[in-house]
Design an enzyme around this catalytic site. Sequence first.
Site, short mmCIF file in Angstrom:
data_model
loop_
_atom_site.label_atom_id
_atom_site.label_comp_id
_atom_site.label_asym_id
_atom_site.label_seq_id
_atom_site.Cartn_x
_atom_site.Cartn_y
_atom_site.Cartn_z
N SER A 293 0.69 -1.14 -0.40
CA SER A 293 0.05 0.06 0.83
C SER A 293 0.78 1.11 0.50
O SER A 293 1.43 1.10 0.58
CB SER A 293 -0.78 0.06 1.45
OG SER A 293 0.24 0.16 2.46
N ASP A 294 0.00 2.20 -0.69
CA ASP A 294 0.61 3.65 -0.48
C ASP A 294 0.39 3.60 1.27
O ASP A 294 0.11 3.34 1.99
CB ASP A 294 0.14 4.31 -1.38
CG ASP A 294 1.75 5.74 -1.51
OD1 ASP A 294 2.51 6.47 -0.08
OD2 ASP A 294 1.78 6.51 -2.67
N TRP A 295 1.61 5.10 1.66
CA TRP A 295 1.35 5.12 2.95
C TRP A 295 0.16 5.45 3.49
O TRP A 295 -0.91 6.50 3.35
CB TRP A 295 2.26 6.41 3.16
CG TRP A 295 2.30 7.18 4.51
CD1 TRP A 295 1.41 7.78 5.83
CD2 TRP A 295 3.47 7.27 5.30
NE1 TRP A 295 1.62 7.80 6.64
CE2 TRP A 295 2.74 7.65 7.08
CE3 TRP A 295 4.40 6.47 4.92
CZ2 TRP A 295 3.91 8.10 7.90
CZ3 TRP A 295 5.60 6.92 6.48
CH2 TRP A 295 4.89 7.29 7.90
N ALA A 296 -0.31 4.41 4.27
CA ALA A 296 -1.87 4.33 5.33
C ALA A 296 -2.86 4.51 4.49
O ALA A 296 -3.75 4.42 4.42
CB ALA A 296 -1.88 5.88 5.35
#
Length: 762
Positions: A293-296
């Site tokens: 995933s990208d950040w969060a």
Amino acid sequence: MSRFNYPIFSFLVLFSVLFFNCKKNTVSTKDTTFAKADSILSLMTLDEKIGQLNQLSGYEELTGNIANEDGQLSRTEMIKKGMIGSFLNVIGAEKTYQVQKLAVEESRLGIPLIFGYDVVHGFQTMFPVPLAMAASWDAEVVKSASSVAATETAAAGVHWTFAPMVDVSRDARWGRAMEGFGEDTYLTSKMAYAAVKGFQGDDLSSRTTIASCAKHFAAYGFIESGREYNSVSIDDATLHDVVFPPFKACVDAGIATFMNAFNTVNGVPATGSAFLQRDILKGEWNFDGFVLSDWASIGEIVTHGAAKDKKEAAKIAIKAGCDMDMQSISYSNHLKELVNEGLVEEALIDDAVRRILNVKLQLGLFDDPYKYCNVDFEKQVIGSQDHKNVARDAARKSIVLLKNTDNILPLSKTSKIAVIGPFGNDTDSPLGSWRAQAKTNSAVSIYEGIKNKSINPEDVSFAKGCDLTVDGTHFIYHLKFNTKDKSGFGKAVKTASKADVVLLAIGENAFESGEGRSKTDIKLKGLQEELLDEILKVNKNVVVLLSNGRAMDISELSKKVPGLLVTWQLGSESGNAIADVVFGDYNPSAKLPISFPRNIGQVPVYYNTLSTGRPVQEGGNVFYSHYTDSEKTPLYPFGYGLSYTSFEYSDLKVSTQGKGADVKITVSCTVSNTGNLDGEEVVQLYINDPVASRSRPVKELKGFKKVLIAKGASETIQFELSAQDLAFWTLNNKKEMEPGLFHVYVGPNSQTGLTDTFEVSK
């Protein structure tokens, strides 16, 4: 030092080495690593499996607590419990050794961690921003830069970079355009493939290679209004014909990992899109690495309104095929509960863990988890002179000559030169905004570079003229521009009046582009235009050196000056590379990878638009596709760039052999160097399919070759096209070629050149 204190880990390593080495002559490398991953997986508890899917940032202290389903645990405790599979932003051979030691020697299974970091265009030795390197139209430039970056990154104990960004972007407002390779899918695909090969080499287990990550999957470059983290509206044909090919090129290059995009695709958050991750990436393309995933962004599925809470978001993401959770802790907190409730099959978690373990095995972390943690090697490798030499070569090959009236360039090394402008003696902005571990103010400035090359350094003078910004920081989010203080104008004008030529270094600060730096105004900021006007009053011989990380609106500027070089943010060796070009020791050969607009109202403006129903004026009326206050063409089109010599194109020939899916088209032309210097030319080939089941672009890049041609010499340039090059996403919902008539264009840019036709029969 005891590396393998735990019996289970010792067993795993011994079993893997003895058993699988016996089988290596009959089983492929990938099959072997997957089999090893399965042997490890069979020993893991559900908690340990979920731990492998959890990535946390190392910005905070390792002893800092973090909320999870077991209450407040420190990161150290989580590592020992096998609750973390990866860290990002833990950097340095000594530090990564300390953290890895916890995982290997104090957790039950001793599974090594994988350390990731944003190494976008260099680690400490900085290269041109990716958009600039794309201007080289030279895949070897990107490959070499990525290889050096990988060597330095690996020496600092990091195994994995979140690069390359291969989002095709046509919108100069998007600050993150600097991180990609421009507006064209073909050029981006070639650069993407080269970047992966540079980072990963031929052997991921080498101590000088790292795992690569293609981002952002998918369509992030098409965000509305060019505004970071915004929504995307896109049709299937554009997805398949424009967005997907660079990502597929990364898969073809053997990339280890993918990263999701923040945006939605067809209303579904990319992190929760089974279409993107299961159907296309892991299905149609048979990608066997893992997806991050990208950040969060798993937690942001809730914010998108596609899940009621993080528990539901975790369920959506794991089912869709997102293997590792960066920073949202959604998997850590909820996957076990989801499995126990029968809402998520453990087999989905097994698949994700298997993929992650496989990459760790390919990196050789099970053979030697500390091999990247050599402090002596780190000191020896990072920032070496050899690496700086590669950076200088990449930088000068990325400089685009847009204007050279009356051959004002190249300059004589005996000229009296005034370097003026806020970037004239700047040693920081050339490092770019994604500067990893670059040392602040470590770049060679333009003033330094020009003095280094001048025969009479005392004849090279500098005056800043004005400050671009006013608060003296790196302006991470909101920049404040100087619009009042002209106190430096006097010295600048006086300095310019005494010079033979002025090199005016203006443009964008590095932190005006990059993530989170979208703009509605892409003109020069502050007092830079006024400074230019004052300089021109005393010296008309002005060459603008444009510092930028995006396409800019330079319409007024380009009318006023005889010389214009796009010098981007070129990295550590910026000033030396610019001097190489300014003095003619390197003949510029770069071409624009993105169109420069006439004004912000044109944006997005790009060369490969679809045909419209009313493309041209008929009968003198206003009812056709145009603006009433501006030309509709870009100021400088995609593929444009000049040289200190001149080239002439002639004798275009096209021949076809075979038909249908077996057709082979040969296109050739003669390119002659009609100037007085040896030079490189990027010969570009475009096609157009004028009649198809869907409206097709007016032109599409399908080939390019960069060739060195001696002065007075001619070269025959030949291209080969196949049915695949003519294929597109048809109304049959598949990529195929439709037989018929095609136009072909060969020339120096997307707007000019020779043209002919060919026909493909069924």
